[in-house]
Design a protein around this motif. Structure first.
Motif, PDB file in Angstrom:
ATOM      1  N   CYS A 233       0.806  -1.201  -0.481  1.00 53.22           N
ATOM      2  CA  CYS A 233       0.044   0.088   0.338  1.00 53.22           C
ATOM      3  C   CYS A 233       0.913   0.871   0.322  1.00 53.22           C
ATOM      4  O   CYS A 233       2.075   1.471  -0.093  1.00 53.22           O
ATOM      5  CB  CYS A 233      -0.405   0.237   1.399  1.00 53.22           C
ATOM      6  SG  CYS A 233       0.090   0.452   2.850  1.00 53.22           S
ATOM      7  N   HIS A 240       0.580  -6.565   1.677  1.00 57.41           N
ATOM      8  CA  HIS A 240      -0.798  -7.156   1.911  1.00 57.41           C
ATOM      9  C   HIS A 240      -1.126  -8.683   0.561  1.00 57.41           C
ATOM     10  O   HIS A 240      -1.294  -8.195  -0.136  1.00 57.41           O
ATOM     11  CB  HIS A 240      -1.588  -6.274   1.846  1.00 57.41           C
ATOM     12  CG  HIS A 240      -1.814  -4.627   3.098  1.00 57.41           C
ATOM     13  ND1 HIS A 240      -1.485  -5.135   3.375  1.00 57.41           N
ATOM     14  CD2 HIS A 240      -1.628  -3.687   2.688  1.00 57.41           C
ATOM     15  CE1 HIS A 240      -1.903  -3.869   4.898  1.00 57.41           C
ATOM     16  NE2 HIS A 240      -1.345  -2.907   4.102  1.00 57.41           N
ATOM     17  N   CYS A 295      -0.576  -2.768   9.688  1.00 58.42           N
ATOM     18  CA  CYS A 295      -0.084  -1.735   8.789  1.00 58.42           C
ATOM     19  C   CYS A 295      -0.530  -0.099   9.137  1.00 58.42           C
ATOM     20  O   CYS A 295      -2.540  -0.246   9.750  1.00 58.42           O
ATOM     21  CB  CYS A 295      -0.948  -1.940   7.500  1.00 58.42           C
ATOM     22  SG  CYS A 295       0.005  -1.024   6.165  1.00 58.42           S
ATOM     23  N   CYS A 297      -1.945   1.802   6.981  1.00 54.85           N
ATOM     24  CA  CYS A 297      -3.413   2.372   5.928  1.00 54.85           C
ATOM     25  C   CYS A 297      -4.619   1.522   6.875  1.00 54.85           C
ATOM     26  O   CYS A 297      -5.380   1.897   7.075  1.00 54.85           O
ATOM     27  CB  CYS A 297      -2.377   0.986   5.612  1.00 54.85           C
ATOM     28  SG  CYS A 297      -3.664  -0.300   5.055  1.00 54.85           S
ATOM     29  N   ARG A 299      -5.483  -0.606   6.990  1.00 55.71           N
ATOM     30  CA  ARG A 299      -5.930  -2.761   6.169  1.00 55.71           C
ATOM     31  C   ARG A 299      -5.613  -3.777   6.965  1.00 55.71           C
ATOM     32  O   ARG A 299      -4.503  -4.235   7.529  1.00 55.71           O
ATOM     33  CB  ARG A 299      -5.343  -3.381   5.492  1.00 55.71           C
ATOM     34  CG  ARG A 299      -6.062  -1.933   3.747  1.00 55.71           C
ATOM     35  CD  ARG A 299      -6.118  -2.166   2.807  1.00 55.71           C
ATOM     36  NE  ARG A 299      -6.365  -1.328   1.858  1.00 55.71           N
ATOM     37  CZ  ARG A 299      -5.603  -0.380   1.630  1.00 55.71           C
ATOM     38  NH1 ARG A 299      -4.723   0.269   2.515  1.00 55.71           N
ATOM     39  NH2 ARG A 299      -6.051   0.759   0.506  1.00 55.71           N
TER      40      ARG A 299
HETATM   41 ZN    ZN Z   1      -1.154  -0.823   4.623  1.00 60.61          ZN
END
Ligand code: ZN
Length: 411
Positions: A233, A240, A295, A297, A299
């Motif tokens: 990402c 991922h 992570c 992000c 996710r």
């Molecule tokens: Zn990520």
């Protein structure tokens, strides 16, 4: 990350299909009297699958679904002997496109993007995977295939491609060509999706800077659908991967023992829903590690680190498994060093010895630096190497891949 109950249920579905199809893995299971697994421990005791098993099944021995359900085959490159043929059902083809779409979305690519695809089409899984994902996303696929740089650059300008899909070496070649021709202001590229061959941070930086784009690594192999089973990402902290389609373990390639998250070893993949050619505990011989934690992000898909090489690169020193990538990782923490290094392994007086040659500029204390590096290797890997610090420019360089590990024990 241990296998979950949901994943176990899916594995049991695949075990049933494999036994019914009576292929190589179905036979292995029958021999062991296994008809299903009810716990993580039982799953972890299942036999591995090897590339040689897949080769022995040539041409269609891996086919696990009824013939009328198979809609396509792909083939992986066999550098030696027979290739491997992987049959796909319509659902497998669709699942693969779903995973690839997820890769594009994770890279922030949308249906407004124009995706120029330069990997090859045909028996290989490359080009068509990139394309199916782009179409499912609703983006505009520009199916160029490889080569013909002239035409690639023409289409890139005329169609205003915003995403380039390529190998790292081809992306670099395009970047250099664009710079040479001074057409950077006519190029609208924003992102690059790069196949998962091993490539250095320097090359990555060059491509990214010369084209002014963000780069995303995509992982995959023909035996397991093809490219698209994982991608990084924007935080660029590992790839991922889609754990509703595949389950990944990291093992010690010598002992087959499962390693805890964070440790480097061989990637072993189980397909959870594949119909045409399910694989249980398939040894990829790729080296990486599962990155622990979550992570930035947000996710929840787990992460695999970059591919650090092949299990063939592994060295055994004083009974400890060592990968060149581990040494490289340690050296990277010393800012005084250049990017060049060389590892020499020899067997002297009944003992294995590793010598690491590194380069630095003249203004640091060579002996102190050597001690610090040796100490870092000792504390992270478990043995003390002999470290030789030399001046920048002393180690060999070549245009092609420089040989960095020399094992004198077998020469
Ligand atoms: Zn990520």
């Amino acid at each position: 990350m241990r296998i979950s109950d949901e994943q176990l249920a899916l594995v049991n579905g695949r075990i049933k299909a494999l036994i019914e199809a009576d292929g190589f893995y179905g036979k292995k299971l029958k021999e062991k009297g296994i008809s299903g697994v009810s716990s993580a421990e039982e799953f972890e005791a299942l036999p591995f699958s090897e590339k040689s098993d897949l080769r022995d099944a040539y041409p269609l021995g891996l086919m696990t679904a009824p013939e009328e359900d198979i809609v396509r085959i792909h083939s992986s490159s066999g550098t030696t002997g027979l290739p491997v043929i992987i049959p796909y059902t319509a659902k497998d083809v669709d699942d693969w496109a779903t995973m690839f779409t997820r890769c594009y979305e994770t890279a922030g690519i949308t249906n407004k993007d124009r995706i120029q695809i330069t990997p090859g089409y045909g028996l290989w899984t490359a080009g068509i995977g990139f394309q199916a994902g782009a179409e499912k996303l609703g983006a505009m696929a520009i199916p160029m295939g490889p080569g013909n740089t002239e035409k690639q650059l023409q289409m890139m300008q005329d169609l205003g491609s915003t995403v380039i899909c390529a190998t790292s070496s081809y992306a670099l070649l395009l970047a250099e060509e664009i710079q040479k021709r001074g057409i950077k202001d006519k190029i609208k590229l924003k992102k690059g999706v790069i196949g998962s061959e091993r490539w250095g941070e320097k090359m990555r930086k060059r491509i990214s800077e010369e084209l002014g784009i963000e780069l995303y690594d995509i992982y995959g192999l023909t035996e397991i659908y093809g490219p698209g089973i994982g991608v990084n990402c924007k935080y660029n902290s590992g790839m991922h991967y889609w754990d509703d389609f595949i389950y990944i373990e990291i093992i010690d390639p010598n002992t087959g023992k499962i390693l805890p998250d964070g440790e480097i070893g061989e990637i072993v993949i189980t397909t959870l829903v594949k119909e045409g050619a399910p694989l249980i505990r398939y040894r990829t011989h790729d080296l990486s590690r599962i990155i622990p934690g979550t992570c930035e992000c947000g996710r929840s898909y787990p992460r695999l680190d970059v591919i650090m090489g092949r299990t063939d690169d592994m060295m055994k020193i004083k009974g400890v498994n060592v990968f060149p990538a581990q040494i490289e990782e340690i050296l990277r923490e010393f800012p005084a060093l250049s990017s060049e290094y060389q590892i020499r392994i020899s067997h002297v007086d009944g003992k294995d010895t590793m010598r690491i040659y590194v380069e630095t500029t003249g203004d640091v204390d060579f002996i102190k630096l050597a001690d610090e590096i040796a100490g870092a290797v000792k504390s992270k890997i478990g043995f003390t190497p002999i470290v030789k610090v030399v001046e920048v420019g002393v180690l060999p360089r070549s245009e092609k891949k420089t040989k960095r590990v020399i094992d004198e024990r077998y020469e």
